[in-house]
Design a protein around this motif. Structure first.
Motif, PDB file in Angstrom:
ATOM      1  N   ASN A 258       0.821  -1.204   0.000  1.00 14.74           N
ATOM      2  CA  ASN A 258       0.000   0.000   0.000  1.00 14.74           C
ATOM      3  C   ASN A 258       0.863   1.266   0.000  1.00 14.74           C
ATOM      4  N   ILE A 259       0.336   2.360  -0.555  1.00 18.02           N
ATOM      5  CA  ILE A 259       1.005   3.657  -0.479  1.00 18.02           C
ATOM      6  C   ILE A 259       0.923   4.153   0.959  1.00 18.02           C
ATOM      7  N   LEU A 260       2.036   4.599   1.512  1.00 16.24           N
ATOM      8  CA  LEU A 260       2.077   5.030   2.903  1.00 16.24           C
ATOM      9  C   LEU A 260       2.074   6.553   3.022  1.00 16.24           C
ATOM     10  N   ALA A 261       1.700   7.034   4.200  1.00 19.97           N
ATOM     11  CA  ALA A 261       1.498   8.463   4.411  1.00 19.97           C
ATOM     12  C   ALA A 261       2.758   9.286   4.220  1.00 19.97           C
ATOM     13  N   ASP A 262       3.928   8.683   4.449  1.00 20.19           N
ATOM     14  CA  ASP A 262       5.181   9.436   4.313  1.00 20.19           C
ATOM     15  C   ASP A 262       5.746   9.382   2.890  1.00 20.19           C
ATOM     16  N   ASP A 263       5.053   8.718   1.989  1.00 19.67           N
ATOM     17  CA  ASP A 263       5.496   8.634   0.586  1.00 19.67           C
ATOM     18  C   ASP A 263       4.890   9.815  -0.172  1.00 19.67           C
ATOM     19  N   THR A 264       5.438  10.999   0.033  1.00 24.83           N
ATOM     20  CA  THR A 264       4.858  12.203  -0.548  1.00 24.83           C
ATOM     21  C   THR A 264       4.850  12.160  -2.078  1.00 24.83           C
ATOM     22  N   ALA A 265       5.891  11.593  -2.659  1.00 19.31           N
ATOM     23  CA  ALA A 265       5.939  11.504  -4.121  1.00 19.31           C
ATOM     24  C   ALA A 265       4.865  10.554  -4.634  1.00 19.31           C
ATOM     25  N   GLY A 266       4.711   9.419  -3.951  1.00 23.02           N
ATOM     26  CA  GLY A 266       3.687   8.459  -4.348  1.00 23.02           C
ATOM     27  C   GLY A 266       2.287   9.023  -4.209  1.00 23.02           C
ATOM     28  N   LEU A 267       2.046   9.772  -3.139  1.00 29.55           N
ATOM     29  CA  LEU A 267       0.740  10.384  -2.938  1.00 29.55           C
ATOM     30  C   LEU A 267       0.455  11.429  -4.012  1.00 29.55           C
ATOM     31  N   ALA A 268       1.440  12.235  -4.332  1.00 28.99           N
ATOM     32  CA  ALA A 268       1.264  13.275  -5.352  1.00 28.99           C
ATOM     33  C   ALA A 268       0.978  12.663  -6.722  1.00 28.99           C
ATOM     34  N   THR A 269       1.610  11.529  -7.000  1.00 34.03           N
ATOM     35  CA  THR A 269       1.449  10.890  -8.305  1.00 34.03           C
ATOM     36  C   THR A 269       0.164  10.095  -8.405  1.00 34.03           C
ATOM     37  N   HIS A 270      -0.213   9.401  -7.328  1.00 29.98           N
ATOM     38  CA  HIS A 270      -1.284   8.413  -7.415  1.00 29.98           C
ATOM     39  C   HIS A 270      -2.547   8.742  -6.630  1.00 29.98           C
TER      40      HIS A 270
END
Length: 432
Positions: A258-270
């Motif tokens: 899963n995408i995690l809360a500290d993965d700012t790049a992943g959150l911005a992309t997905h």
């Protein structure tokens, strides 16, 4: 609309300071709370912002409460709690734009209080006149906030339905906000699907979660009615590295990648909608997909362990991919140990052009069905920057070996706007 202007129900614009000064439940919200007693118009005594200065519901808070206001709505990247109460609502047939705006303002006011461990108003459950119905239902008295989050979403039918453009927002509808297409194996119940609005409530105490939906439903009286709801328990996903990967009712670890809360790049992309994605008022928001997935528990329980692991593609004990390693080890899909139709292979980003989603699901058990079997399964929730991400994954999963043991029986898609600034309300940019 700029960040320092807030629209009101009558179309006027006020500054956050002015909005904060008048923050309180509307008369319609009070009427909803008072239905049954025949009395409306109780004084709430709001003082500044969504005033959080009253006594807490409980003396001891189980951890720091999660903030309601912010750039993004809470309940998305927030550490997944243990309990869920999800509810979908339909606006009443003769409701108008002012009713919708006022309802969102009232929900914001009450949610901001409850997430901090407060009752829905300063008067609360026991502070009002004995001859009038109380503002708050009272079942959360003495309980802490329990990491309560309230997340609000807008369905496609809010923007336009068979009655047309009811609220003057059809031209503000995000192009991506359409009813999900049918998928192979769908057996959807219309009574457990769709809705003009949705509220996702999560908490570490089930009574706190139920209390929130119960009171928000009361506040909605006369403007929106409950369409369907779902209770969930035992989170099936994690959103922080500190949380252990939970298990679903088939006994397997769920949501390892899963995408995690500290993965700012992943959150911005997905996950987070960007300003150039087609609806500027949605920037900082996300799209929520809810799927009620019935599990054929008794059938699964008769399957041999080795076959269960082949279907999933992971070891049942540790959650490691069958290609070897530990739970966090990347699966080697060139290995013959992982079946080409296994769930882990078909759902993995490496097999879907890099598509990822943020999962936030819960187990559910709704007693027994008419055959005497467990009515149980997974209430799947996912957040993504575009609904197309979920659609692509679901189509890939059409050949999943797991499909023999599950049925999709409920479904919905909602646009989840960005978080509200203090003094404003959830969804305010939509009406600018």
């Amino acid at each position: 609309m700029t960040d320092d202007i807030t629209p009101t129900a009558d179309g006027a614009e006020v500054s956050p300071d002015e909005a904060a000064g008048r923050a309180r439940l509307s008369r319609r919200g009070l009427l909803g709370l008072a239905i049954g007693g025949g009395v409306a118009g109780l004084a709430l005594g709001g003082v500044g912002g969504y005033a959080l200065g009253a006594a807490r519901v409980g003396e001891h808070d189980a951890g720091t409460p999660y903030a309601f206001f912010g750039a993004h709505q809470a309940g998305i990247t927030t550490p997944v709690q243990e309990h869920l109460h999800f509810a979908a609502f339909d606006m009443m047939p003769r409701s108008d734009r002012d009713d919708l705006i006022e309802l969102l303002q009232d929900w914001t006011y009450a949610s901001a209080r409850m997430t901090q461990g407060l009752e829905v108003s300063a008067t609360g459950a026991v502070g009002g006149p004995a001859e009038q119905p109380p503002d708050d239902t009272g079942e959360a008295l003495g309980l802490p906030a329990s990491h309560l989050t309230v997340t609000i979403g807008f369905g496609p039918t809010l923007f336009e339905n068979e009655d047309g453009d009811r609220y003057g927002i059809r031209d503000r509808r995000p192009p991506l906000l359409q009813k999900l297409p049918p998928f192979l194996g769908d057996d959807l119940d219309p009574a457990s699907s769709g809705g003009d609005l949705c509220i996702q409530v999560c908490a570490d105490d089930p009574q706190v979660a139920v209390h929130a939906i119960r009171n928000l439903s009361r506040i909605a009286f006369g403007r929106a009615k409950l369409r369907w709801s779902q209770l969930g328990f035992g989170k099936t996903s994690r959103t922080t590295a500190q949380q252990q990967t939970p298990r679903n009712l088939f006994g397997f670890k769920d949501g390892t990648a899963n995408i995690l809360a500290d993965d700012t790049a992943g959150l911005a992309t997905h996950v987070w909608v960007a300003s150039g994605d087609g609806a500027d008022w949605m920037a900082g928001g996300s799209y929520l997909v809810a799927r009620k997935i019935a599990m054929l528990i008794e059938t699964w329980d008769r399957v041999q362990l080795g076959e269960q692991e082949r279907i999933i593609g992971r070891d049942k004990g540790q959650g490691a991919p069958l290609s070897g390693g530990e739970e966090a080890t990347a699966p080697d899909f060139s290995s013959a140990a992982i079946d080409t139709a296994s769930h882990v292979r078909l759902a993995h980003a490496a097999q879907n052009d890099g598509v990822r989603i943020l999962r936030r699901g819960f187990n559910y058990v709704d007693g027994n069905n008419t055959l005497g079997r467990l009515d149980a399964g997974l209430f799947f929730l996912s957040y993504q920057r575009s609904p197309e991400q979920f659609i692509a994954l679901q189509r890939t999963l059409s050949t999943d070996l797991l499909n023999e043991y599950i049925r999709h029986v409920g479904s919905g898609l909602w646009a989840v706007p960005p978080g509200a600034a203090e003094g404003s309300y959830v969804g305010a940019p939509l009406f600018a």
